[in-house]
Design an enzyme around this catalytic site. Sequence first.
Site, short mmCIF file in Angstrom:
data_model
loop_
_atom_site.label_atom_id
_atom_site.label_comp_id
_atom_site.label_asym_id
_atom_site.label_seq_id
_atom_site.Cartn_x
_atom_site.Cartn_y
_atom_site.Cartn_z
N GLU A 48 0.81 -1.21 0.00
CA GLU A 48 0.00 0.00 0.00
C GLU A 48 0.85 1.26 0.00
OE1 GLU A 48 -2.32 3.42 1.58
OE2 GLU A 48 -0.49 2.49 2.37
N GLU A 49 1.93 1.26 0.78
CA GLU A 49 2.72 2.48 0.94
C GLU A 49 3.41 2.92 -0.36
OE1 GLU A 49 2.54 4.48 3.23
OE2 GLU A 49 1.91 3.44 5.05
N ASP A 55 -8.26 2.24 7.14
CA ASP A 55 -6.94 2.85 7.25
C ASP A 55 -7.06 4.05 8.19
OD1 ASP A 55 -4.25 3.46 6.77
OD2 ASP A 55 -4.41 3.08 4.62
#
Length: 343
Positions: A218-219, A239
């Site tokens: 995701e990052e 999140d």
Amino acid sequence: MDYVHYAVNKIVELCSIPSPTGFTQKIINYLVEEFKKFGFTYEITNKNNLVVELNGEEENGIMLVAHVDTLGAMVKSIKSNGRLAISKIGGFSFSTIENENCRIHTREGKEYTGTIYLTHPSSHVFNDVNSLKRTEETIEIVLDQKVNSKDDVLELGIMPGDFVSFEPRTVVTKTGFIKSRHLDDKAGVGILLGLAKAIRDFTTEPKRKVYMMFTSYEEVGHGAASGIPEDVTEVISVDMGAVGADLESNVFSASICAKDSGGPYDYEIVSKLINAANIAGINYSVDIYPYYGSDVESSLRAGHDVKHGLVGPGIYASHSYERTHIDAIEATLKLLQTYLTLD
């Protein structure tokens, strides 16, 4: 069963497991063991995302997504004096990791500790400690080993491309504050574990088929781009809710995102999340995050035809040493429990 404190305990355990983007096998293995205990069916995709099926045979499935990967770094090069230059993983300011302890994970499975310093760290020696810009060129790792040269470091088995994880420094105060690196998104993962346990115990009975996905990239922008089951029509990222100026979110409530850097979230889903929050009687806010992107947006860009939403606990100082409160964990968990019971 107190699912909130269960979730908090899991958040603490998750934060202790190093998992910078691309180095997530250990934390995925941890989650596999947890879901084995629950008795749920799961699979691991080629890119090391964990997909868990929680209930039902119906179509029109909903998927809740949280990411296990965190900010981190890689060894960029080994300097002649035995110190390590690094290349960052994810979007953070180098100033937020200065003077932090870290771990270096070698390809052979060895692990070494060190500290991240400015190349001019002492105000008694250098007159530019305050003015020196924090960059890849001015930040380095000093190993906790007796090394004085590049060859000394190479003998340890450290090489460029080795992963670097940051010490989380996780603390839960008596007043309910949770302080740690990597609450983005290990707070979300812990909340989903609490929700899964509630579903297993039949204290939450969803009206639709529910999947959970735990992503590993995701990052860097492509966590949930693949691996979504064909019967899923709705994806919600669980999140962090960013806290800051000109935002309604805070560390005691759940945050529902209406729009971020990728544009508006689905009108129907955002409205339904707001309705669920009101039914649950929780503290919540509706926010717009100008510099934020989520897993579900990578799903849309990859061409998945799904409705999308984003909800999570309010977290202060995102991508730094973060903090939230047990009240925000509880609010987000209750919102999701309520949401899943709505038609």
